[in-house]
Design an enzyme around this catalytic site. Structure first.
Site, PDB file in Angstrom:
ATOM      1  CB  SER A  94      -0.976  -0.108   1.224  1.00 46.98           C
ATOM      2  OG  SER A  94      -1.909  -0.977   0.995  1.00 46.98           O
TER       3      SER A  94
ATOM      4  CE  LYS B 258      -4.620   2.048  -0.416  1.00 47.47           C
ATOM      5  NZ  LYS B 258      -3.902   0.692  -0.404  1.00 47.47           N
TER       6      LYS B 258
ATOM      7  CB  SER C 192      -4.563   1.820   3.816  1.00 46.17           C
ATOM      8  OG  SER C 192      -3.791   1.508   2.895  1.00 46.17           O
TER       9      SER C 192
ATOM     10  CE  LYS D  41      -1.479   3.989   2.569  1.00 46.10           C
ATOM     11  NZ  LYS D  41      -1.249   3.117   3.523  1.00 46.10           N
TER      12      LYS D  41
END
Length: 442
Positions: free
Chosen positions: A67, A70, A131, A251
């Protein structure tokens, strides 16, 4: 026991001993290379202002990014906002696929109702804070028309940002096999990959180009319209279980393929760092490794002013001038230079003057007229032991190249003065030649 058996046993014992010795040597070399002793597969640390690299481990090994991919979706959303292509309050209607993905078991998501409108801001917050994978796909479809088109935009932007080691196959960072039969690009079981250096480049550009990303990334919890409150997966934020002073982004990511990763940023005072940890064994380890890196950063590095504005290098305060009323010109730096360096090493950084060769003649002289403030080169710094000053991007090196300008004007001499100088030079050379000849006779 015959002689051959004795020899064979000796050879085996010798080889085993040699293997053990070499193994220990390799481990010691690796330990020496990784001064922090991290267990994560790869990591990197940099100064967020300049992209100066302060530590790295296996930074060019390409790994699953999960993730953390992202961040590229966030970049493209923020870019679209800035370009006026979409707005924060723009409604996005949830289709059947996005709805089903939001309810898929085992994936990070907020519940999205089919046929209902959510604003870009709501979906962005779900993506950046919790997320949310389905929210990410909804934004990708909004910007790209389809997620497949959006993935093409991701890879094109990665090339533009010079990430170098990357491949994006979907917008969320999931394994394609988790996308309910859809796979926008790549193989049905493929994932996004990047190196730690590429991930750091993406984070660096995201923070540099769109610093407002932290307004959302720093929120520890997300109250959503479904009536639930979702924790940020960055558990190092205030009030969460791995709280760390100064952490305000950026993140996390985890899949079976990628392991556990975390791109973090922390600020204390005027100093901000970015770190990346990739393929840690557990969720908690990625945070403890990040804490170790940030402790190292804040304890061992600080921003130092290496020289002031209007600085002059000792012994190089002037540059010779030809065809001017004066035969030299004072030079100085246009601004100060500050750089994040290891504690106690300020005196180890030495200034280096680099003049613009296009402005110099064959004798290394500037040609009048020269205007006050005219740029004639730059001053940079070097470490006295020859150690490279490494940056994440080529632009980083330009940040330690401070323009050098003329501190005064030098007017061009008129034709009469130039003629007299020429005559004087001619007779001077003639006298020297005659003197040398006469001297040679005796």
């Amino acid at each position: 026991m015959n002689r051959y058996k004795q020899l064979s046993i000796f050879v085996v014992v010798f080889l085993l001993s040699l293997t053990t010795l070499l193994s220990g040597f390799v481990q010691n070399v690796n330990a020496a290379e990784d001064e922090l002793g991290l267990s994560a597969e790869a990591a990197i640390l940099l100064d967020a202002d300049t992209g100066k690299i302060l530590y790295e481990k296996n930074a060019d090994v390409v790994l699953g990014v999960a993730s953390m991919a992202k961040m590229m979706t966030e970049y493209l959303v923020l870019e679209a906002i800035h370009d006026g292509k979409i707005t924060w309050d723009q409604p996005v209607r949830i289709n059947e696929y996005v709805h089903r993905l939001s309810a898929a078991p085992g994936l990070s998501n907020v519940g999205l109702t089919q046929g209902e409108d959510y604003t870009v801001e709501e979906l962005y917050q779900a993506m950046a804070i919790h997320s949310g994978n389905a929210a990410t796909v909804a934004l990708a479809e909004l910007i790209g028309g389809t997620e497949k088109n959006f993935v093409e935009l991701m890879n094109a932007k990665a090339e533009e940002l010079n990430l170098q080691d990357y491949k994006f196959v979907n917008s969320s960072g999931l394994n394609n096999s988790s996308l309910l039969g859809n796979h926008p690009a790549g193989a049905p079981d493929e994932e996004n990959v990047m190196s730690a250096r590429a991930t750091a480049r993406l984070a660096y550009r995201l923070l540099t180009d769109y610093p407002e990303v932290l307004d959302t990334a720093s929120q520890p919890r997300l109250p959503f319209r479904d009536g639930k409150t979702y924790d940020n997966f960055n558990f190092m934020l205030p009030t969460l279980i791995h709280e760390y002073p100064g952490i305000d982004g950026l993140k996390t990511g985890s899949t079976n393929f990628a392991g556990y990763g975390f791109t973090a940023t922390a600020k204390r005072g005027d100093q901000r760092f970015i770190s990346v940890v990739m393929k840690a064994e557990t969720r908690d380890i990625r945070f403890s490794e990040t804490a170790k890196i940030m402790n190292y950063a804040f304890s061992n590095f600080k921003k130092e002013q290496l020289f002031d504005e209007n600085y002059q290098i000792k012994g190089k305060e002037t540059v010779p001038v030809t065809k001017g009323k004066e035969d030299q010109v004072q030079i100085q730096t246009e601004e100060e230079l500050a750089l994040t360096i290891k504690n106690g090493e300020k005196e180890a950084y030495k200034p280096k003057l680099v003049l613009d060769k296009e402005k110099l003649n064959e004798d290394g002289e500037l040609t009048a007229p020269i205007e006050k403030g005219e740029t004639i080169g730059y001053v940079t710094v070097e470490h006295e032991n020859g150690e490279d000053i490494r940056f994440l991007t080529q632009d980083g090196h330009k940040q330690i190249q401070i323009p050098v300008t003329a501190a005064e004007s030098v007017e061009k001499a008129n034709w009469f003065v130039l003629s007299m100088r020429g005559i004087g030079g001619f007779f001077g050379d003639l006298f020297s030649t005659v003197a040398s000849t006469v001297k040679g006779l005796f």
